[in-house]
Design a protein around this motif. Structure first.
Motif, PDB file in Angstrom:
ATOM      1  N   ALA A 146     -50.522  12.050  -5.544  1.00 45.86           N
ATOM      2  CA  ALA A 146     -51.845  12.154  -4.930  1.00 45.86           C
ATOM      3  C   ALA A 146     -52.925  12.531  -5.937  1.00 45.86           C
ATOM      4  N   PHE A 147     -52.578  13.310  -6.952  1.00 51.32           N
ATOM      5  CA  PHE A 147     -53.604  13.863  -7.846  1.00 51.32           C
ATOM      6  C   PHE A 147     -53.340  13.543  -9.322  1.00 51.32           C
ATOM      7  N   TYR A 148     -52.604  12.478  -9.571  1.00 50.37           N
ATOM      8  CA  TYR A 148     -52.183  12.146 -10.931  1.00 50.37           C
ATOM      9  C   TYR A 148     -53.355  11.785 -11.832  1.00 50.37           C
ATOM     10  N   GLU A 149     -54.466  11.372 -11.250  1.00 55.22           N
ATOM     11  CA  GLU A 149     -55.642  10.977 -12.032  1.00 55.22           C
ATOM     12  C   GLU A 149     -56.795  11.950 -11.859  1.00 55.22           C
ATOM     13  N   ASN A 150     -56.510  13.149 -11.378  1.00 57.51           N
ATOM     14  CA  ASN A 150     -57.559  14.088 -10.990  1.00 57.51           C
ATOM     15  C   ASN A 150     -57.529  15.324 -11.884  1.00 57.51           C
ATOM     16  N   ASP A 151     -58.667  15.679 -12.452  1.00 57.08           N
ATOM     17  CA  ASP A 151     -58.725  16.868 -13.308  1.00 57.08           C
ATOM     18  C   ASP A 151     -59.225  18.102 -12.564  1.00 57.08           C
ATOM     19  N   GLN A 152     -59.385  17.992 -11.245  1.00 57.18           N
ATOM     20  CA  GLN A 152     -59.777  19.144 -10.440  1.00 57.18           C
ATOM     21  C   GLN A 152     -58.580  19.796  -9.754  1.00 57.18           C
ATOM     22  N   VAL A 153     -57.412  19.183  -9.923  1.00 59.00           N
ATOM     23  CA  VAL A 153     -56.169  19.724  -9.369  1.00 59.00           C
ATOM     24  C   VAL A 153     -55.137  19.778 -10.488  1.00 59.00           C
ATOM     25  N   LEU A 154     -54.656  20.952 -10.778  1.00 56.43           N
ATOM     26  CA  LEU A 154     -53.568  21.140 -11.732  1.00 56.43           C
ATOM     27  C   LEU A 154     -52.279  21.271 -10.938  1.00 56.43           C
ATOM     28  N   THR A 155     -51.374  20.289 -11.075  1.00 52.69           N
ATOM     29  CA  THR A 155     -50.096  20.347 -10.367  1.00 52.69           C
ATOM     30  C   THR A 155     -49.005  20.797 -11.331  1.00 52.69           C
ATOM     31  N   ILE A 156     -48.214  21.769 -10.897  1.00 49.96           N
ATOM     32  CA  ILE A 156     -47.119  22.314 -11.694  1.00 49.96           C
ATOM     33  C   ILE A 156     -45.873  22.329 -10.819  1.00 49.96           C
ATOM     34  N   SER A 157     -44.799  21.732 -11.308  1.00 47.30           N
ATOM     35  CA  SER A 157     -43.560  21.688 -10.543  1.00 47.30           C
ATOM     36  C   SER A 157     -42.391  22.171 -11.392  1.00 47.30           C
ATOM     37  N   LEU A 158     -41.702  23.206 -10.913  1.00 48.35           N
ATOM     38  CA  LEU A 158     -40.449  23.680 -11.499  1.00 48.35           C
ATOM     39  C   LEU A 158     -39.327  23.222 -10.572  1.00 48.35           C
ATOM     40  N   HIS A 159     -38.374  22.452 -11.088  1.00 42.17           N
ATOM     41  CA  HIS A 159     -37.405  21.819 -10.205  1.00 42.17           C
ATOM     42  C   HIS A 159     -36.136  21.437 -10.951  1.00 42.17           C
ATOM     43  N   GLN A 160     -35.090  21.191 -10.204  1.00 44.07           N
ATOM     44  CA  GLN A 160     -33.857  20.693 -10.811  1.00 44.07           C
ATOM     45  C   GLN A 160     -34.113  19.311 -11.383  1.00 44.07           C
ATOM     46  N   SER A 161     -33.612  19.058 -12.584  1.00 48.82           N
ATOM     47  CA  SER A 161     -33.883  17.807 -13.285  1.00 48.82           C
ATOM     48  C   SER A 161     -33.523  16.587 -12.447  1.00 48.82           C
ATOM     49  N   PHE A 185     -40.337  14.468 -14.969  1.00 53.31           N
ATOM     50  CA  PHE A 185     -39.960  14.733 -16.348  1.00 53.31           C
ATOM     51  C   PHE A 185     -41.176  15.180 -17.160  1.00 53.31           C
ATOM     52  N   GLU A 186     -40.906  15.758 -18.316  1.00 56.26           N
ATOM     53  CA  GLU A 186     -41.976  16.359 -19.121  1.00 56.26           C
ATOM     54  C   GLU A 186     -43.052  15.350 -19.506  1.00 56.26           C
ATOM     55  N   GLU A 187     -42.652  14.078 -19.633  1.00 53.12           N
ATOM     56  CA  GLU A 187     -43.592  13.050 -20.081  1.00 53.12           C
ATOM     57  C   GLU A 187     -44.593  12.652 -18.998  1.00 53.12           C
ATOM     58  N   GLU A 188     -44.353  13.056 -17.770  1.00 54.03           N
ATOM     59  CA  GLU A 188     -45.277  12.763 -16.670  1.00 54.03           C
ATOM     60  C   GLU A 188     -46.378  13.820 -16.702  1.00 54.03           C
ATOM     61  N   ILE A 189     -47.517  13.487 -17.312  1.00 53.90           N
ATOM     62  CA  ILE A 189     -48.570  14.490 -17.538  1.00 53.90           C
ATOM     63  C   ILE A 189     -49.906  14.085 -16.929  1.00 53.90           C
ATOM     64  N   GLY A 190     -49.923  13.015 -16.133  1.00 57.99           N
ATOM     65  CA  GLY A 190     -51.177  12.536 -15.568  1.00 57.99           C
ATOM     66  C   GLY A 190     -51.713  11.365 -16.350  1.00 57.99           C
ATOM     67  N   THR A 191     -52.765  10.760 -15.814  1.00 58.62           N
ATOM     68  CA  THR A 191     -53.371   9.622 -16.482  1.00 58.62           C
ATOM     69  C   THR A 191     -54.880   9.644 -16.256  1.00 58.62           C
ATOM     70  N   GLY A 192     -55.612   8.906 -17.086  1.00 63.94           N
ATOM     71  CA  GLY A 192     -57.062   8.873 -16.959  1.00 63.94           C
ATOM     72  C   GLY A 192     -57.653  10.262 -17.083  1.00 63.94           C
ATOM     73  N   ALA A 193     -58.598  10.575 -16.188  1.00 71.49           N
ATOM     74  CA  ALA A 193     -59.212  11.906 -16.208  1.00 71.49           C
ATOM     75  C   ALA A 193     -58.197  13.009 -15.960  1.00 71.49           C
ATOM     76  N   GLY A 194     -57.070  12.652 -15.334  1.00 71.64           N
ATOM     77  CA  GLY A 194     -56.050  13.645 -15.010  1.00 71.64           C
ATOM     78  C   GLY A 194     -55.021  13.883 -16.098  1.00 71.64           C
ATOM     79  N   THR A 195     -55.195  13.273 -17.251  1.00 69.91           N
ATOM     80  CA  THR A 195     -54.229  13.466 -18.330  1.00 69.91           C
ATOM     81  C   THR A 195     -54.188  14.943 -18.747  1.00 69.91           C
ATOM     82  N   GLY A 196     -53.005  15.518 -18.687  1.00 72.24           N
ATOM     83  CA  GLY A 196     -52.846  16.927 -19.019  1.00 72.24           C
ATOM     84  C   GLY A 196     -52.907  17.852 -17.822  1.00 72.24           C
ATOM     85  N   TYR A 197     -53.154  17.298 -16.631  1.00 72.36           N
ATOM     86  CA  TYR A 197     -53.281  18.124 -15.433  1.00 72.36           C
ATOM     87  C   TYR A 197     -52.069  18.001 -14.505  1.00 72.36           C
TER      88      TYR A 197
END
Length: 385
Positions: free
Chosen positions: A180-195, A205-217
């Motif tokens: 839902a928020f993969y391209e959004n820099d107003q929502v920081l999503t953090i998930s701790l979960h079983q691999s 996975f660690e490489e999933e970091i967002g895209t566009g304006a949401g990169t890094g969020y």
């Protein structure tokens, strides 16, 4: 102003059934509420116990598609069994039962009501027991989830001009909320979960970091089987906590799944109430307006215990270690043993634990390299506000 809190619960949550052989049992909600009540945590001076309320199509359409909602409504009203696998409906994972749409709306309305109480009425914290449906996608049911309550509530918060951290502590990756928020820099999503290497939903996975304006969020911390309290707290302390503090959101939304516990029959993590309580207390210490939702957990007695801990911490109360007498009597009549075991089932051998520790250290290093420069500036300043 007093720090008002809202517990959102409807007895109607127990009026539906996924099926006798399905691992998800709605009984968990009554157990959690009754344990909270037995500890005297529903009658505190600044506590409100609220029903889930209602929700409109317009509100649901802030995340879900019209076609999907129409099919879910149609199937919910049907007398015969129905299935449409394009929408993830009618398989053994996401069964169709009479009133399934009403069931899903109830949980979503509860989370939205919690968000409204925080924004419009100044509540400091709200906890919707029947929320946490983090696998539901825009046009597809998944992972026992038909409507994504967190996504709908966060969209409401964004419309009110709020910046949000969404922290997911369920053993399963919060893939629907991430979507839902993969391209959004107003929502920081953090998930701790079983691999997700060999585990549902196969993402996060660690490489999933967002895209566009949401990169890094978008932040993911996949954990290997047999991750225990110490490793779990290390992941939280070295990734989640500093990022939440740096982003400094207007509202903190947390998914409090209890399927991370050692006794859970569907997962292979080794968490106990020690790590769970530790994290909840650190979240409380941030003093950010806080919306919590339920989530997974398939040892129903320990789900009740976990969510009672959340509510107690939200209200600054300590719990006696022994269960209240009236609750013990209630669960005995329901056929449950009065002792809830948190240290049984699967234990980690040294080699397994060492692999889990090595893996989390590698993940922490990756996240610090890819995410921290975006969220935490060179002098420890947030890059958001």
């Amino acid at each position: 102003m007093t720090a008002r809190t809202a517990l959102i619960y409807s007895p109607d949550c127990g009026s539906y059934c996924y099926g006798t052989d399905h691992p998800f049992k709605v009984q968990r909600y009554k157990l959690a509420y009754e344990l909270i009540h037995a500890y005297g945590l529903t009658c505190l001076p600044d506590v409100s116990v609220c029903r889930c309320g209602t929700i409109t199509d317009e509100q649901l359409l802030t995340f879900h598609s019209h076609d999907y909602l129409a099919r879910l409504k149609e199937f919910s009203a049907a007398e015969e069994s129905r299935a449409d696998f394009r929408f993830g409906l009618g398989d053994t994972e996401n069964p169709i039962f009479k009133g399934v749409y009403d069931w899903a709306c109830m949980g979503t309305a509860g989370t939205l009501e919690g968000a409204r109480l925080i924004v419009e009425e100044g509540y400091k914290a709200a906890f919707n027991l029947a929320g946490g449906w983090h696998h539901a996608h825009r046009s597809k049911a998944s992972g026992f989830s038909y409507l994504n309550d967190a996504a709908v509530a966060i969209n409401y918060l964004l419309a009110q001009g709020k910046r949000v951290v969404y922290l997911d502590l369920d053993a399963h990756h919060g893939d629907g909320v991430q979507e839902a928020f993969y391209e959004n820099d107003q929502v920081l999503t953090i998930s701790l979960h079983q691999s997700g290497i060999y585990f549902f939903p196969g993402t996060g996975f660690e490489e999933e970091i967002g895209t566009g304006a949401g990169t890094g969020y978008t932040v993911n911390v996949p954990l290997l089987e047999h991750t225990d309290d110490a490793i779990y707290m290390k992941a939280f302390d070295e990734v989640a906590f500093p990022l939440i503090a740096a982003f400094d959101p207007d509202v903190l939304v947390t998914q409090m799944g209890a399927d991370t516990f050692r006794t859970d029959p569907l997962t292979k993590l080794e968490i106990t109430t020690h790590a769970y309580s530790y994290i909840v207390k650190k979240l409380k210490a941030l003093q950010i307006p806080w919306l919590a939702v339920g989530g997974g957990g398939y040892d129903n007695m320990n789900v009740a215990r976990a969510w009672t801990i959340v509510w107690a911490v939200m209200n600054g109360k300590d719990l006696a270690p022994s269960l209240p007498g009236p609750f013990v009597e209630m669960i005995r009549q329901m056929g449950f043993p009065h002792r809830m075991l948190l240290d049984a089932m699967h234990w980690a051998e040294d080699d397994d634990r060492n692999r889990a520790l090595d893996a989390v250290e590698r993940t922490i290093a990756k996240v610090r390299k890819s995410i921290f420069p975006v969220i935490i500036g060179p002098y420890g300043q947030t890059s958001g506000k």
